[in-house]
Design a protein around this motif. Structure first.
Motif, PDB file in Angstrom:
ATOM      1  N   THR A 103      -4.959   6.316   1.410  1.00 34.93           N
ATOM      2  CA  THR A 103      -4.298   5.348   0.544  1.00 34.93           C
ATOM      3  C   THR A 103      -4.254   5.894  -0.870  1.00 34.93           C
ATOM      4  O   THR A 103      -5.282   6.270  -1.430  1.00 34.93           O
ATOM      5  CB  THR A 103      -5.069   4.019   0.559  1.00 34.93           C
ATOM      6  OG1 THR A 103      -5.143   3.540   1.897  1.00 34.93           O
ATOM      7  CG2 THR A 103      -4.373   2.993  -0.322  1.00 34.93           C
ATOM      8  N   LEU A 104      -3.058   5.947  -1.435  1.00 37.28           N
ATOM      9  CA  LEU A 104      -2.926   6.491  -2.781  1.00 37.28           C
ATOM     10  C   LEU A 104      -2.910   5.399  -3.837  1.00 37.28           C
ATOM     11  O   LEU A 104      -3.297   5.623  -4.976  1.00 37.28           O
ATOM     12  CB  LEU A 104      -1.648   7.335  -2.872  1.00 37.28           C
ATOM     13  CG  LEU A 104      -1.686   8.575  -1.965  1.00 37.28           C
ATOM     14  CD1 LEU A 104      -0.329   9.235  -1.884  1.00 37.28           C
ATOM     15  CD2 LEU A 104      -2.727   9.559  -2.465  1.00 37.28           C
ATOM     16  N   ALA A 105      -2.455   4.221  -3.454  1.00 39.47           N
ATOM     17  CA  ALA A 105      -2.456   3.114  -4.410  1.00 39.47           C
ATOM     18  C   ALA A 105      -2.295   1.799  -3.666  1.00 39.47           C
ATOM     19  O   ALA A 105      -1.713   1.753  -2.583  1.00 39.47           O
ATOM     20  CB  ALA A 105      -1.334   3.280  -5.429  1.00 39.47           C
ATOM     21  N   ARG A 126     -11.652  -1.330   4.813  1.00 35.34           N
ATOM     22  CA  ARG A 126     -11.230  -0.035   5.352  1.00 35.34           C
ATOM     23  C   ARG A 126     -10.167   0.611   4.458  1.00 35.34           C
ATOM     24  O   ARG A 126     -10.154   1.822   4.259  1.00 35.34           O
ATOM     25  CB  ARG A 126     -10.749  -0.165   6.802  1.00 35.34           C
ATOM     26  CG  ARG A 126      -9.369  -0.692   7.036  1.00 35.34           C
ATOM     27  CD  ARG A 126      -8.916  -0.597   8.499  1.00 35.34           C
ATOM     28  NE  ARG A 126      -9.985  -0.418   9.471  1.00 35.34           N
ATOM     29  CZ  ARG A 126     -10.275   0.737  10.067  1.00 35.34           C
ATOM     30  NH1 ARG A 126      -9.575   1.811   9.796  1.00 35.34           N
ATOM     31  NH2 ARG A 126     -11.234   0.798  10.941  1.00 35.34           N
ATOM     32  N   MET A 127      -9.294  -0.232   3.869  1.00 35.82           N
ATOM     33  CA  MET A 127      -8.284   0.309   2.980  1.00 35.82           C
ATOM     34  C   MET A 127      -8.886   0.736   1.653  1.00 35.82           C
ATOM     35  O   MET A 127      -8.525   1.762   1.083  1.00 35.82           O
ATOM     36  CB  MET A 127      -7.186  -0.729   2.742  1.00 35.82           C
ATOM     37  CG  MET A 127      -5.975  -0.158   2.037  1.00 35.82           C
ATOM     38  SD  MET A 127      -4.685  -1.385   1.836  1.00 35.82           S
ATOM     39  CE  MET A 127      -4.351  -1.782   3.554  1.00 35.82           C
ATOM     40  N   GLU A 160       0.840  -1.195   0.000  1.00 35.43           N
ATOM     41  CA  GLU A 160       0.000   0.000   0.000  1.00 35.43           C
ATOM     42  C   GLU A 160       0.877   1.248   0.000  1.00 35.43           C
ATOM     43  O   GLU A 160       1.848   1.333   0.760  1.00 35.43           O
ATOM     44  CB  GLU A 160      -0.877   0.007   1.267  1.00 35.43           C
ATOM     45  CG  GLU A 160      -1.666   1.298   1.448  1.00 35.43           C
ATOM     46  CD  GLU A 160      -2.202   1.442   2.871  1.00 35.43           C
ATOM     47  OE1 GLU A 160      -1.631   0.829   3.795  1.00 35.43           O
ATOM     48  OE2 GLU A 160      -3.193   2.170   3.042  1.00 35.43           O
ATOM     49  N   LEU A 161       0.535   2.205  -0.847  1.00 30.82           N
ATOM     50  CA  LEU A 161       1.190   3.512  -0.806  1.00 30.82           C
ATOM     51  C   LEU A 161       0.238   4.497  -0.154  1.00 30.82           C
ATOM     52  O   LEU A 161      -0.928   4.588  -0.562  1.00 30.82           O
ATOM     53  CB  LEU A 161       1.545   3.977  -2.222  1.00 30.82           C
ATOM     54  CG  LEU A 161       2.463   3.052  -3.017  1.00 30.82           C
ATOM     55  CD1 LEU A 161       2.734   3.633  -4.396  1.00 30.82           C
ATOM     56  CD2 LEU A 161       3.761   2.812  -2.270  1.00 30.82           C
ATOM     57  N   GLU A 162       0.726   5.221   0.844  1.00 29.10           N
ATOM     58  CA  GLU A 162      -0.187   6.111   1.542  1.00 29.10           C
ATOM     59  C   GLU A 162       0.446   7.472   1.808  1.00 29.10           C
ATOM     60  O   GLU A 162       1.664   7.620   1.865  1.00 29.10           O
ATOM     61  CB  GLU A 162      -0.657   5.489   2.857  1.00 29.10           C
ATOM     62  CG  GLU A 162       0.488   5.236   3.826  1.00 29.10           C
ATOM     63  CD  GLU A 162       0.006   4.754   5.184  1.00 29.10           C
ATOM     64  OE1 GLU A 162      -1.118   4.252   5.287  1.00 29.10           O
ATOM     65  OE2 GLU A 162       0.766   4.893   6.149  1.00 29.10           O
ATOM     66  N   SER A 184       4.420   7.044   1.961  1.00 28.37           N
ATOM     67  CA  SER A 184       4.932   5.889   2.675  1.00 28.37           C
ATOM     68  C   SER A 184       4.535   4.630   1.928  1.00 28.37           C
ATOM     69  O   SER A 184       3.556   4.612   1.195  1.00 28.37           O
ATOM     70  CB  SER A 184       4.358   5.845   4.090  1.00 28.37           C
ATOM     71  OG  SER A 184       4.658   7.019   4.793  1.00 28.37           O
ATOM     72  N   ALA A 185       5.321   3.566   2.129  1.00 22.66           N
ATOM     73  CA  ALA A 185       4.981   2.270   1.538  1.00 22.66           C
ATOM     74  C   ALA A 185       4.921   1.228   2.641  1.00 22.66           C
ATOM     75  O   ALA A 185       5.828   1.141   3.472  1.00 22.66           O
ATOM     76  CB  ALA A 185       6.017   1.886   0.479  1.00 22.66           C
TER      77      ALA A 185
END
Lengths: 256, 256
Positions: free
Chosen positions: B71-73, B177-178, B60-62, B95-96
């Motif tokens: 969450t961006l991706a 949730r994500m 997850e990229l956030e 962040s990853a």
DNA sequence: CGGCGAATTGACGGACGTCAACTGCTGTGG
DNA sequence: CCACAGCAGTTGACGTCCGTCAATTCGCCG
């Protein structure tokens, strides 16, 4: 095409590092054109044949869906746009419109792609430009998803002040309706938000804005180097203390 | 590092076109590491020393601001991430985190930058990858600014169905949730929105979703090739009629 | 002088976030 | 083996932010 303009293009990070050969090849087939205000240069979904370089004027990039439209970026000279579509030889994902009368240089997309594989330094510059644009969009997306309208506006004003030299009073660069669209709100709501910022030391008079108590506004805005790209524009003098808090030097403002 | 994994990396568009020399140089100093679920690989704002390649698992990229996060991706194998920061040798903007146990290949960022200026074909591949990522983000931003929550969800479901082979029933790829965070809404609201989609022929059972009346759902979602990237994933068979309606072939799903 | 569009303001409604309570599942420890 | 804690998910009530509609003012250009 005038030498002055050629110099300005050559000075762009995208072109400053490539060989003379590469630069000649690219500019040989290029043409400089002057467009009146309100001209649509490129329509969403259409194939892209040229890399555009804005030399003078203002250009808006916008996206549409379901009869709604949103401003994705407002460009000022000197900047390139729709690089991504050119690199991939793909259809544009956004429309481009001149906001004021603009001088725009158009470079053959096919030539760009050809030259990239011959001049590694140029290809690297393209990759770097794309990376900077990418990061600009990451910032935009975080701005959009994490902040509310008022916070976006407050940060926008802080950024504008810095970009225009840091004076307490400065001018909004476009019509308010376009600014609203860029910030992801309606014109009515922008109006109300500007009024609401009076409590935080913001005075608005037509297109002129003055920030009387920067500290108060910042406490509301909570600017963040990972969202707001406060890189000073050409001529801007950046103090040492400020440079340390905002260590980023990369990132283009946007450009497709 | 196993040959199988090397093959998979070599098959990525980013590396499929570069010279053997280049590829050897890059992979020589690389190491493959296995991380447990929930590991933070990279913290927002930290310098980025490696290009990451997700070979197995989910990442997850956030992004964060003011104690809120988004969450961006959500990445699945095989994909690269934080390329932009590597190209510019800049701090990461997001962040990853591993979502599940993941196998990740780490390539030296310095080596990447060095090799780019020596192998034009590789530099072009990097530029193309960045361009694809850029376009993915343009789509995300349009999605976010132009559509409401219910519409984003409806389009997400349609996209997921196609990506997973087109069967009427498929599984959500992550915790709800994500997913909510990715779609820019709260978990509560995602729950309500999923319930609301019952009227449009969507049945939800835990992580399993079935779309009983695709036409009805599409009339709500109004998917658009300039926002939704319906490119089929490896193994997916794309019918001719569909390919004509969705002519894009480029665009990575994202990746920094 | 007249008209158009941008901007502002107010009233209203809908979409979405917040808070809280409740359910069901899972893993842990007695 | 069961009790219980903890967390994801759901549902309801409520408040807030924001978009929509309408009316009005202002400035600009014809």
């Amino acid at each position: 095409m005038r030498d002055v303009d050629l110099e300005r293009v050559r000075a762009l990070p995208l072109f400053s590092d490539c060989s003379d050969d590469t630069f000649r090849t690219l500019t040989a087939g290029a043409f400089l054109q002057r467009f009146p205000a309100g001209t649509t240069l490129l329509l969403e979904g259409d194939p892209v044949d040229f890399l555009y370089v804005l030399l003078d004027g203002v250009v808006e990039l916008e996206g549409t869906w379901n009869d709604k439209e949103t401003t994705l970026a407002i460009l000022r000279p000197v900047s390139t746009f729709i690089l991504a579509a050119v690199v991939l030889d793909a259809d544009g994902l956004m429309s481009a419109r001149t906001v004021e009368r603009s001088d725009i240089l158009m470079l053959s997309g096919a030539a760009m792609r050809r030259v990239m594989s011959e001049d590694a330094r140029f290809a690297v510059a393209v990759a770097q430009e794309m990376a900077g644009c990418y990061r600009g969009l990451v910032r935009s997306l975080k701005n959009q998803k994490l902040r509310g309208g008022l916070e976006r506006l407050a940060n926008y004003l802080i950024t504008q002040r810095l970009r225009q030299g840091g004076e307490p009073t400065f001018a909004l660069p476009t019509e308010k309706r376009m600014l609203a669209s860029l910030l992801g709100m309606t014109p009515e709501n922008l109006s109300r938000s500007l009024a609401a910022l009076a409590d935080y030391g913001v005075e608005v008079n037509g297109p002129s804005v003055t920030i009387t108590r920067p500290a108060v506004l910042e406490r509301l805005a909570k600017p963040d180097p990972l969202i707001d790209n406060h890189q000073p524009v050409s001529g801007g003098v950046t103090g040492k203390a400020q440079r340390e808090r905002w260590p980023q030097g990369d990132d283009r403002t946007h450009a497709a």
